[in-house]
Design an enzyme around this catalytic site. Structure first.
Site, PDB file in Angstrom:
ATOM      1  N   SER A 147      76.745  36.631  21.354  1.00 28.31           N
ATOM      2  CA  SER A 147      76.116  37.858  20.872  1.00 28.31           C
ATOM      3  C   SER A 147      74.829  37.508  20.144  1.00 28.31           C
ATOM      4  O   SER A 147      74.682  36.406  19.598  1.00 28.31           O
ATOM      5  CB  SER A 147      77.058  38.589  19.909  1.00 28.31           C
ATOM      6  OG  SER A 147      76.393  39.639  19.229  1.00 28.31           O
ATOM      7  N   TYR A 186      82.964  39.145  13.058  1.00 26.72           N
ATOM      8  CA  TYR A 186      82.290  39.064  14.352  1.00 26.72           C
ATOM      9  C   TYR A 186      81.160  38.035  14.352  1.00 26.72           C
ATOM     10  O   TYR A 186      81.063  37.203  15.261  1.00 26.72           O
ATOM     11  CB  TYR A 186      81.749  40.438  14.720  1.00 26.72           C
ATOM     12  CG  TYR A 186      81.247  40.562  16.136  1.00 26.72           C
ATOM     13  CD1 TYR A 186      82.133  40.637  17.206  1.00 26.72           C
ATOM     14  CD2 TYR A 186      79.881  40.598  16.412  1.00 26.72           C
ATOM     15  CE1 TYR A 186      81.678  40.754  18.507  1.00 26.72           C
ATOM     16  CE2 TYR A 186      79.423  40.720  17.707  1.00 26.72           C
ATOM     17  CZ  TYR A 186      80.320  40.794  18.759  1.00 26.72           C
ATOM     18  OH  TYR A 186      79.860  40.901  20.046  1.00 26.72           O
TER      19      TYR A 186
END
Length: 263
Positions: A153, A166
């Site tokens: 990401s 995350y």
């Protein structure tokens, strides 16, 4: 130096390669499954939901794509071993791994339960590690090299409030790819890279695509490309990383994020 025409003609050819795609029923995993299949690859799609996997595999086969599915939780060792075994039984080898499975639940650290943080780490990091471990073992045994593509990401290198799970997980994915590149690439000819998306359209993010919303307008200020992502935007990079065109690339964290890191 002379460049051979056949070398150039086949640079992006992935026909006949066998790929395992985790998180295959998600938006990105589904797009890559179709992209790989339509490019002539054989695909083993995997995830936790058998009904969704069955439907996806049926849709792929309608396009004359050679496909099988295997149900399993990517964070459970026995399930990962089963998926790898099923792939070997179905196709005889594994040439490409794409780890598109993942999970997030943004919360402030003081409100987030340890069990929820651990769920993020298990889904994003442990699941990726397990698939790398068992697919990597098969690739090494085959002795033909391989391509491993870990879905990370843009948040792996940019913190955000509420993202201590995350961001930490995706930062770990980037370093996992770099570590595996050091471990595998020279000795076994297995290339390991990540692609690092920003927001792209999915069931969870559809609400962000309203052009009249302030969330959409603010996000676009950070994207030089001028739009949010679509699942199809990741097919090209994933085909590139599965092909011989990327043979000299390993340990790379590849920004496929509309310029988000640049702004």
């Amino acid at each position: 130096m002379t460049v051979d025409k056949n070398f150039v003609d086949t640079l992006f050819d992935v026909k006949g390669k066998v790929a395992i795609i985790t998180g295959a029923t998600g938006a990105l995993g589904t797009a890559v499954s179709f992209g790989y299949g339509l490019a002539g690859m054989k695909v083993m799609v995997t995830g936790r939901n058998e009904d969704k996997l069955k439907v996806l595999c049926q849709e792929l086969k309608k396009e004359d794509i050679e496909c099988e599915y295997s149900v399993g939780d990517p964070a459970t060792e026995e399930d990962v071993q089963k998926v790898v075994q099923n792939t070997m039984e179905s196709f005889g080898e594994i040439n490409v791994l794409v780890t598109a499975a993942g999970y997030n639940n943004p919360q402030p650290i003081i409100k987030q339960e340890l069990t929820e943080w651990q769920k993020i780490m298990n889904s994003d990091v442990q699941g990726t590690w397990l698939f790398c471990k068992y697919v990597g073992a098969e690739m090494i045994k085959q002795g033909k090299g391989g391509k491993v593509i870990l879905i990370s990401s843009a948040r792996s290198k940019m913190g955000m409030a509420g993202y201590t799970g995350y961001c930490t997980a995706k930062g770990g994915i980037d370093l996992m790819a770099q570590s595996l590149a050091c471990e595998w690439s020279a000795e076994y000819k297995i290339n390991v890279n990540t692609i690092n998306p920003t927001v792209f359209r999915s069931d969870l993010t559809e609400w962000m695509f309203d052009p009249d919303s302030e969330v959409y307008k603010n996000f676009l200020k950070r994207l030089p490309i001028g739009r949010l992502g679509e699942p199809e935007d990741f097919i090209g990079p994933c085909i590139f990383l599965a092909s011989s065109a990327s043979d000299f690339m390993t340990g790379a964290n590849i920004a496929v994020e509309g310029g988000y890191w640049a702004n």
